[in-house]
Motif scaffolding. Structure first.
Motif, mmCIF file in Angstrom:
data_model
loop_
_atom_site.group_PDB
_atom_site.id
_atom_site.type_symbol
_atom_site.label_atom_id
_atom_site.label_comp_id
_atom_site.label_asym_id
_atom_site.label_seq_id
_atom_site.Cartn_x
_atom_site.Cartn_y
_atom_site.Cartn_z
ATOM 1 N N GLY A 262 0.830 -1.204 0.000
ATOM 2 C CA GLY A 262 0.000 0.000 0.000
ATOM 3 C C GLY A 262 0.860 1.247 0.000
ATOM 4 O O GLY A 262 0.591 2.210 -0.735
ATOM 5 N N GLY A 263 1.920 1.215 0.804
ATOM 6 C CA GLY A 263 2.826 2.359 0.859
ATOM 7 C C GLY A 263 3.453 2.608 -0.498
ATOM 8 O O GLY A 263 3.580 3.749 -0.951
ATOM 9 N N ALA A 264 3.845 1.505 -1.157
ATOM 10 C CA ALA A 264 4.459 1.621 -2.487
ATOM 11 C C ALA A 264 3.473 2.237 -3.470
ATOM 12 O O ALA A 264 3.802 3.120 -4.266
ATOM 13 C CB ALA A 264 4.899 0.247 -2.962
ATOM 14 N N TRP A 265 2.245 1.775 -3.363
ATOM 15 C CA TRP A 265 1.197 2.265 -4.253
ATOM 16 C C TRP A 265 0.970 3.772 -4.023
ATOM 17 O O TRP A 265 0.881 4.553 -4.955
ATOM 18 C CB TRP A 265 -0.073 1.455 -3.993
ATOM 19 C CG TRP A 265 -1.282 1.983 -4.678
ATOM 20 C CD1 TRP A 265 -1.485 2.105 -6.017
ATOM 21 C CD2 TRP A 265 -2.457 2.474 -4.049
ATOM 22 N NE1 TRP A 265 -2.713 2.643 -6.258
ATOM 23 C CE2 TRP A 265 -3.333 2.876 -5.071
ATOM 24 C CE3 TRP A 265 -2.863 2.606 -2.722
ATOM 25 C CZ2 TRP A 265 -4.588 3.401 -4.803
ATOM 26 C CZ3 TRP A 265 -4.112 3.125 -2.453
ATOM 27 C CH2 TRP A 265 -4.955 3.518 -3.481
ATOM 28 N N LEU A 266 0.926 4.153 -2.739
ATOM 29 C CA LEU A 266 0.705 5.560 -2.415
ATOM 30 C C LEU A 266 1.883 6.414 -2.870
ATOM 31 O O LEU A 266 1.713 7.503 -3.412
ATOM 32 C CB LEU A 266 0.539 5.730 -0.904
ATOM 33 C CG LEU A 266 -0.807 5.343 -0.312
ATOM 34 C CD1 LEU A 266 -0.835 5.694 1.160
ATOM 35 C CD2 LEU A 266 -1.938 6.057 -1.027
ATOM 36 N N SER A 267 3.099 5.879 -2.657
ATOM 37 C CA SER A 267 4.272 6.679 -2.995
ATOM 38 C C SER A 267 4.367 6.873 -4.504
ATOM 39 O O SER A 267 4.863 7.882 -4.979
ATOM 40 C CB SER A 267 5.533 6.015 -2.462
ATOM 41 O OG SER A 267 5.766 4.811 -3.153
ATOM 42 N N ARG A 268 3.837 5.902 -5.251
ATOM 43 C CA ARG A 268 3.814 6.040 -6.706
ATOM 44 C C ARG A 268 2.966 7.263 -7.081
ATOM 45 O O ARG A 268 3.334 8.093 -7.871
ATOM 46 C CB ARG A 268 3.221 4.768 -7.313
ATOM 47 C CG ARG A 268 3.342 4.642 -8.801
ATOM 48 C CD ARG A 268 2.679 3.355 -9.242
ATOM 49 N NE ARG A 268 1.286 3.301 -8.792
ATOM 50 C CZ ARG A 268 0.261 3.760 -9.487
ATOM 51 N NH1 ARG A 268 0.455 4.306 -10.657
ATOM 52 N NH2 ARG A 268 -0.975 3.681 -9.013
ATOM 53 N N GLY A 269 1.820 7.357 -6.416
ATOM 54 C CA GLY A 269 0.920 8.478 -6.666
ATOM 55 C C GLY A 269 1.524 9.792 -6.225
ATOM 56 O O GLY A 269 1.308 10.831 -6.855
ATOM 57 N N VAL A 270 2.295 9.724 -5.175
ATOM 58 C CA VAL A 270 2.857 10.940 -4.599
ATOM 59 C C VAL A 270 3.832 11.599 -5.557
ATOM 60 O O VAL A 270 3.942 12.813 -5.629
ATOM 61 C CB VAL A 270 3.550 10.581 -3.254
ATOM 62 C CG1 VAL A 270 4.588 11.614 -2.887
ATOM 63 C CG2 VAL A 270 2.520 10.473 -2.164
ATOM 64 N N CYS A 271 4.553 10.781 -6.284
ATOM 65 C CA CYS A 271 5.581 11.342 -7.152
ATOM 66 C C CYS A 271 5.059 11.723 -8.533
ATOM 67 O O CYS A 271 5.790 12.267 -9.344
ATOM 68 C CB CYS A 271 6.749 10.360 -7.286
ATOM 69 S SG CYS A 271 7.572 10.112 -5.711
ATOM 70 N N THR A 272 3.797 11.402 -8.810
ATOM 71 C CA THR A 272 3.277 11.688 -10.143
ATOM 72 C C THR A 272 3.005 13.179 -10.362
ATOM 73 O O THR A 272 3.502 13.741 -11.330
ATOM 74 C CB THR A 272 2.006 10.847 -10.404
ATOM 75 O OG1 THR A 272 2.302 9.510 -10.034
ATOM 76 C CG2 THR A 272 1.574 10.909 -11.840
ATOM 77 N N PRO A 273 2.225 13.843 -9.491
ATOM 78 C CA PRO A 273 1.978 15.261 -9.779
ATOM 79 C C PRO A 273 3.209 16.106 -9.476
ATOM 80 O O PRO A 273 4.038 15.712 -8.646
ATOM 81 C CB PRO A 273 0.831 15.616 -8.830
ATOM 82 C CG PRO A 273 0.878 14.609 -7.742
ATOM 83 C CD PRO A 273 1.598 13.413 -8.255
ATOM 84 N N SER A 274 3.277 17.244 -10.146
ATOM 85 C CA SER A 274 4.434 18.112 -9.895
ATOM 86 C C SER A 274 4.268 18.782 -8.542
ATOM 87 O O SER A 274 3.153 19.010 -8.090
ATOM 88 C CB SER A 274 4.511 19.176 -10.981
ATOM 89 O OG SER A 274 3.476 20.107 -10.786
ATOM 90 N N PRO A 275 5.373 19.104 -7.893
ATOM 91 C CA PRO A 275 5.277 19.769 -6.596
ATOM 92 C C PRO A 275 4.426 21.026 -6.673
ATOM 93 O O PRO A 275 3.647 21.308 -5.772
ATOM 94 C CB PRO A 275 6.729 20.101 -6.264
ATOM 95 C CG PRO A 275 7.536 19.106 -7.012
ATOM 96 C CD PRO A 275 6.765 18.822 -8.250
ATOM 97 N N LEU A 276 4.549 21.757 -7.790
ATOM 98 C CA LEU A 276 3.807 23.008 -7.910
ATOM 99 C C LEU A 276 2.305 22.768 -7.837
ATOM 100 O O LEU A 276 1.564 23.492 -7.177
ATOM 101 C CB LEU A 276 4.180 23.672 -9.247
ATOM 102 C CG LEU A 276 3.734 25.133 -9.364
ATOM 103 C CD1 LEU A 276 4.436 25.987 -8.329
ATOM 104 C CD2 LEU A 276 4.005 25.655 -10.767
#
Lengths: 892, 251
Positions: free
Chosen positions: A871-885
């Motif tokens: 689950g953490g891996a799945w969430l972290s995948r999503g976390v890195c997709t959008p740009s920080p801005l």
């Protein structure tokens, strides 16, 4: 700028929504409109969350409606199953005055004699052990006995013949008009019964029933030498069809008491539709206990799921709530908005869950129905479904209230500065404490309503609260450990991951209360299921006897042995049997003991608990005892000394007796206590010299009472001989030879019984598996809820980390460390608690071994961290997709 | 202070709130203290602050970060409770009111504008503006909300969600929401703090125009000296106390 025309708004709160009480907001249209608007970006997520309710309530509805259908089946068919209002049974023929007494007090009385015997089918050159029931005309009084052809039952009494179970016709390829041989009597087959008709609850329940006219029994020549004979008196009482009356108040019970008073020395057993109903219900008691537990677990899992979901939802809405409060929204209205959302979510989930549960129970019922001793009513138990759905809805709403209550405490100042003050400790939040206690009371009520004794339900609730408390403690401990454990030398991602366990907005408590508790409950279910299936599993019986030859008379013993030898079959055991009854225990006469037992049973009935002390059946039953000097392979000495080490001389009283340990416990007897026995009219004083632990599951010849040689040899009795036929061989040759040479000897083929038992147990196991599976599924959304809860917070953090130059890999690693730790703590805590809970349940409720299955525990410890990690891996995948801005703008 | 403006606004208020005495202050705080307990330590945020504001007044609260400006604003608006001292808002002592009574008071006569806009993210611009009216049970005010949105220049943005609006547009929605109930006092916490100079200018103009038109008292927390200079009074805060207070005529 135009002046708004708002002069209608006064200085008070007269026009404001929901200003008149905490719950009144629910009755304002605006509340619902706001609830709808607020859900706009959350609907998919909320729907996903409702799946925990769906599955929880589905399991609850399926289990309880199945149980209700089963009970309804028993209730409506209890009279028909017995066929009369009162059935009196005896091992000896009834005295003429007893029959006459009954005839004067009942509307109609009919006699029946029933015994097990071999029935041979000359056409097929085969024989089979059957339960022969010789009945007088007009019986049964209740329940329609349908036969094929329809006139077969009428012809039974007018012409004479035999009516059989259809399975026998198929098995031996015989039909109406063919002849069968019962002892020395040849009878024509008149037909088979299709359905209905009374069923015997006695020994022989596994063998097929055949009906013959009562008047024909004498001609069979089987009665004299048969030890398995029961004499019955069936009575119809005028206007006594009293299925709805409470136990103990029916005319059948009243007449039974009167009958007993008139014939105080009798050893007769009484059965009424009520007692039959109870005994049928009790026969699946252990399974019901498990199903009850399963239902409770499923419901609590669903409720935890919804509580976690609402917690997540409310956490994400804190700012919106503060804005509303800032704009003048009363706390009660803000609370009502989210309460309205929860109501829709839970009600929708409950309705879908009920529909799914209905489907599951219909499926299970259709598969399982043919193996039940009663026919299930065709319609589902609608009131129970409605009641259970409502109960599930109430419990889930109660759990949802816990996080919702936080809303009332959200200060409007959050709009200026988030987390102005830390959350107050639980003991300073009385509303939540009251809500939690009310919830426990509700759960207790629900458990009691569904048949668990109040005390046991209270213990279950106490256990559940203890589990909660322990999880709170574990969360605090884990956070404290995470604070102390990391060292400056550790890599940054590791330190950061660990720190997430104790820092503000950490998820440690949430994970433990949802994933940890969910894991604990699921493991408990799986462990209990394992214990139950283990107890249902037939033993490996390769070395055990599988044919019992019953009623071998003294003069037939040598002949039977020779017959076995001739067929190449081994003689495994050869036990003389003498029947006897208890006359006194420790000097107290039977009558007095029976009265005490009855008083205890009555008191227990009134209190709704289980009677303590010696059960009546233990006092009243007939004991088939044997005599031998040594213990057998399936016995173990539990206390006292072996016969061989005693100074007793044959002829001296009291005679030594060895008791089976469980029956000794029921009789409250220990080594050295005295027991008065009635050996077919002859009194015998016995003294308990040892207690034996017996492995009943091995099908060896075992006895509750064993005497040393030199006591019972002169008493009338018979011999039971056991043998074992190879698996592939048929017992047909042996059975045919027996019918030919020793027609009174019954060959009980355990392979057939075992087949039936195995088939039933397999069906039960399948039901257990299906329902446990649904429950396990109910736990899945909890993990999802947990993962999504921290998502927004971690998203913000990861963006900051990325802005500061952290690589995707570093961000992901921080996530993985945190989620792996949370999963590991939840897994360990849940598994440890499950082991304790299972041991307690196994010991106190299921009476099974308390040791857990290592496989299940290993899965319980390993799966949560793995799933959490995934689950953490799945969430972290999503976390890195959008740009920080993008994220910074969203969260600005 | 502009006496004519004050007279005008007082007269305007008297129409809708006849029970208020014209001379009584709209906001009056005395000996205000606020401390927070953080674990084992106590954090003193405000110390013995006194302030009095009348209808139509404009007051800028300035000072370095952490000097207690926002906390003061929150306490004045009844968003939080003081540790000691008293706040009298619209003639009512806040310490005597419970959470809901303070919420009612805010809805009735207080407007807010925040640095981070604080719009409800799941509501459209129009719905956000309607909330204060809906909360007081006024229905059918859609036309009024549309009109006020038109006034702030968001005629074509009624059905846009906050995320679909720029910072300046969001702040204009917040302004429309703050003024929809024609509040007697408006608290603005760094209203232009997140906006550039070009976007800020019209927002500031609107704020002061509303003050002039309706006599709404204005309390501004700001770091912007130019914005502060537009207020009649400037309260300078330092370490939780009022360091200096200056009063001047409206420019």
């Amino acid at each position: 700028m135009n002046d708004p025309e708002n002069s209608g708004a006064g200085t008070g709160r007269a026009g404001a929504p929901a200003a008149r009480g905490r719950w009144m907001g629910l009755f304002q249209a605006w509340t619902w409109r706001m609830a709808w608007r607020d859900s706009r970006t959350q609907r998919k997520r909320l729907l996903l969350f409702s799946s925990s309710i769906v599955l929880g309530i589905a399991a609850l509805v399926a289990i309880h409606s199945l149980k209700a259908r089963f009970e309804a089946g028993i209730r409506t068919q209890a009279n028909a199953l017995l066929g009369s209002d009162l059935q009196v049974s005896s091992r000896d023929p009834f005295p003429v005055d007893a029959v006459a007494w009954m005839q004067t007090h009942a509307k109609r009385v009919r006699r029946e004699t029933s015994f097990s015997s071999m029935l041979s089918f000359p056409k097929a050159d085969a024989a089979r052990l059957v339960q022969v029931r010789g009945v007088e005309p007009d019986y049964p009084f209740y329940g329609k006995l349908e036969t094929d052809p329809p006139e077969a039952w009428q012809r039974l009494h007018s012409e004479g013949g035999i009516v059989l179970e259809p399975a026998l016709l198929d098995q031996f390829g015989v039909g109406v008009g063919d002849r069968v041989k019962l002892g020395s009597l040849e009878l024509p087959i008149l037909g088979s019964f299709k359905k209905g008709g009374p069923r015997s609850s006695r020994f022989g329940g596994f063998s097929p029933q055949v009906f013959v006219p009562y008047s024909a029994l004498d001609q069979t020549g089987l009665l004299g030498a048969n030890s398995l004979v029961f004499h019955l008196l069936h009575s119809e009482l005028s206007g006594a069809n009293s299925g709805a009356l409470p136990a103990g108040a029916s005319p059948g019970n009243t007449l039974a008491r009167e009958f007993r008073k008139h014939f105080p020395e009798s050893r007769w057993q009484f059965e009424t539709p009520e007692s039959r109903r109870d005994s049928l219900g009790n026969s699946l008691e252990q399974l019901e206990e498990f199903l009850g537990l399963l239902a409770l677990v499923a419901l609590v899992l669903g409720a935890i799921g919804v509580a976690a979901a609402i917690h997540t939802h409310v956490s994400r809405r804190i700012e919106s709530i503060a804005i509303l409060r800032c704009l003048g929204c009363p706390a009660s209205t803000a609370f009502a908005i989210y309460l309205a959302q929860a109501l829709v979510l839970v009600a929708g989930g409950a309705l879908i869950g009920a529909a799914l549960g209905l489907g599951v129970q219909q499926g299970v019922a259709s598969v399982f129905a043919r193996h039940l001793p009663v026919a299930l009513p065709p319609a589902p138990a609608w009131p129970v479904i409605a009641q259970t759905t409502f109960a599930g809805f109430t419990i889930c709403m109660g759990f949802a209230l816990l996080p919702l209550l936080r809303i009332r405490g959200v200060p409007p100042s959050v709009v200026l500065r988030a987390s102005v003050e830390p959350q107050r400790p639980l003991w300073t939040r009385p509303a939540e404490i009251v809500c939690a206690l009310l919830l426990m009371a509700l759960l207790w009520g629900l458990t009691v309503l569904h048949g668990t004794p109040p005390r046991r339900a209270a213990l279950l609730m106490a256990g559940l609260m203890l589990v909660f408390a322990l999880l709170f403690g574990t969360a605090a401990g884990a956070a404290a450990l995470a604070r102390r454990l990391p060292r400056p030398s550790w890599p940054y991602v590791l330190r950061q991951g660990f720190s997430n366990l104790f820092r503000p907005q950490n998820q440690t408590l949430l994970f433990l209360l949802s994933l940890g508790l969910g894991n604990c409950l699921l493991l408990t279910v799986l462990l209990v299921r394992g214990s139950l299936l283990e107890s249902l599993k037939p033993r490996d019986l390769r070395a055990s006897p599988n044919i019992y030859l019953v009623d071998v008379q003294e003069d037939q013993r040598a002949g039977v042995k020779a017959l076995l030898a001739g067929l190449g079959l081994p003689l495994l055991e050869n036990a003389p049997i003498v029947t006897m009854r208890i006359a006194s225990v420790k000097g107290v006469p039977l009558r007095e003991l029976e009265q005490q037992a009855e008083a205890r049973a009555k008191a227990a009935r009134e209190k709704g608990g289980e009677p303590k002390g010696t059960p009546r059946w233990v006092l009243q039953r007939e004991y088939r005892s044997s005599y031998r000097a040594e213990l057998t392979g399936s016995e173990e000495l539990a206390a006292g000394a072996l016969f061989s080490s005693l100074p007793w001389k044959p002829g001296a009283e009291p005679v030594p007796v060895s008791l089976e340990a469980k029956i000794a416990r029921d009789l409250e007897l220990g080594v050295g206590d005295e027991l008065g026995l009635d050996v077919q009219g002859v009194p015998l004083r016995a003294k308990v010299v040892n207690l034996r632990k017996v492995d009943w599951s091995r099908f060896n010849l075992n006895f509750f009472m064993v005497f040393p040689p030199g006591v019972l040899e002169a008493a009338p009795g018979f011999t039971v001989i056991t043998t074992r036929i190879p698996k592939e061989a048929s017992s047909g040759a042996l059975q045919r030879a027996l019918v030919r040479e020793f027609p009174n000897v019954s060959a009980i083929d355990l392979t057939l019984i075992l087949e039936t038992v195995t088939e039933i147990l397999e069906q039960i196991s399948r039901v257990v598996e299906v329902l446990a599976g649904v429950t396990v599924l109910a736990g899945a959304p909890i993990l999802l809820g947990c993962l999504l809860n921290g998502h927004a917070q971690r998203l913000r953090e990861s963006v900051l980390l990325r802005t500061l130059g952290a690589s995707r890999r570093q961000v992901r690693s921080v996530f993985l460390v945190e989620y792996a730790c949370l999963g590991a703590v939840s897994g360990l805590a849940g598994a440890a608690l499950a082991v304790v809970v299972h041991a307690a349940l196994a010991h106190f409720v299921l009476k099974a071994a308390p040791w857990p299955e290592a496989r299940v525990i290993a899965a319980g410890v390993l799966l949560p961290p793995l799933l959490s990690l995934a689950g953490g891996a799945w969430l972290s995948r999503g976390v890195c997709t959008p740009s920080p801005l993008e994220i910074l703008r969203e969260n600005a | 202070m502009n006496p004519s403006s004050l007279e005008h606004s007082t007269a305007a208020r008297e129409e809708s709130a006849p029970h208020k005495a014209t001379t009584s202050p709209i906001l009056e705080i005395e000996g205000l203290c606020k401390t927070y307990g953080t674990g084992f330590r106590t954090l003193k945020i405000l110390h013995n602050v006194d302030l009095k504001l009348h209808a139509g007044d404009t007051c800028a609260v300035v000072g370095p970060s952490g000097s207690g400006k926002s906390t003061l604003l929150g306490l004045c608006a009844g968003l939080d409770r003081a540790t000691s001292g008293s706040v009298r808002l619209l003639g009512r002592p806040l310490e005597d009111l419970d959470e809901d009574q303070r919420a009612a008071l805010r809805n009735e006569g207080v407007g807010f504008v925040f640095q981070s806009f604080q719009l409800l993210p799941t509501l459209t611009a129009l719905e956000n503006v309607l909330v204060p009216l809906e909360l007081s049970g006024i229905s059918g005010a859609r036309a009024q909300a549309c009109a006020i949105l038109e006034r702030v220049g968001l005629g074509g943005r009624f059905h846009h969600y906050p995320l679909q609006l720029s910072g300046g547009e969001q702040q204009r929605v917040a302004l429309a929401r703050a003024f929809i109930r024609r509040p007697r006092i408006l608290f603005a916490d760094e209203p232009t703090g997140n906006l550039d100079a070009d976007t800020s200018a019209p927002i500031v103009e609107m704020l002061f125009e509303m003050n002039r038109a309706h006599g709404t008292a204005l309390v501004l927390v700001t770091h912007d000296p130019a914005l502060a200079a537009r207020a009649c009074r400037i309260v300078r805060m330092r370490a939780g106390s009022i360091e200096r207070e200056t009063t001047h005529e409206r420019p």
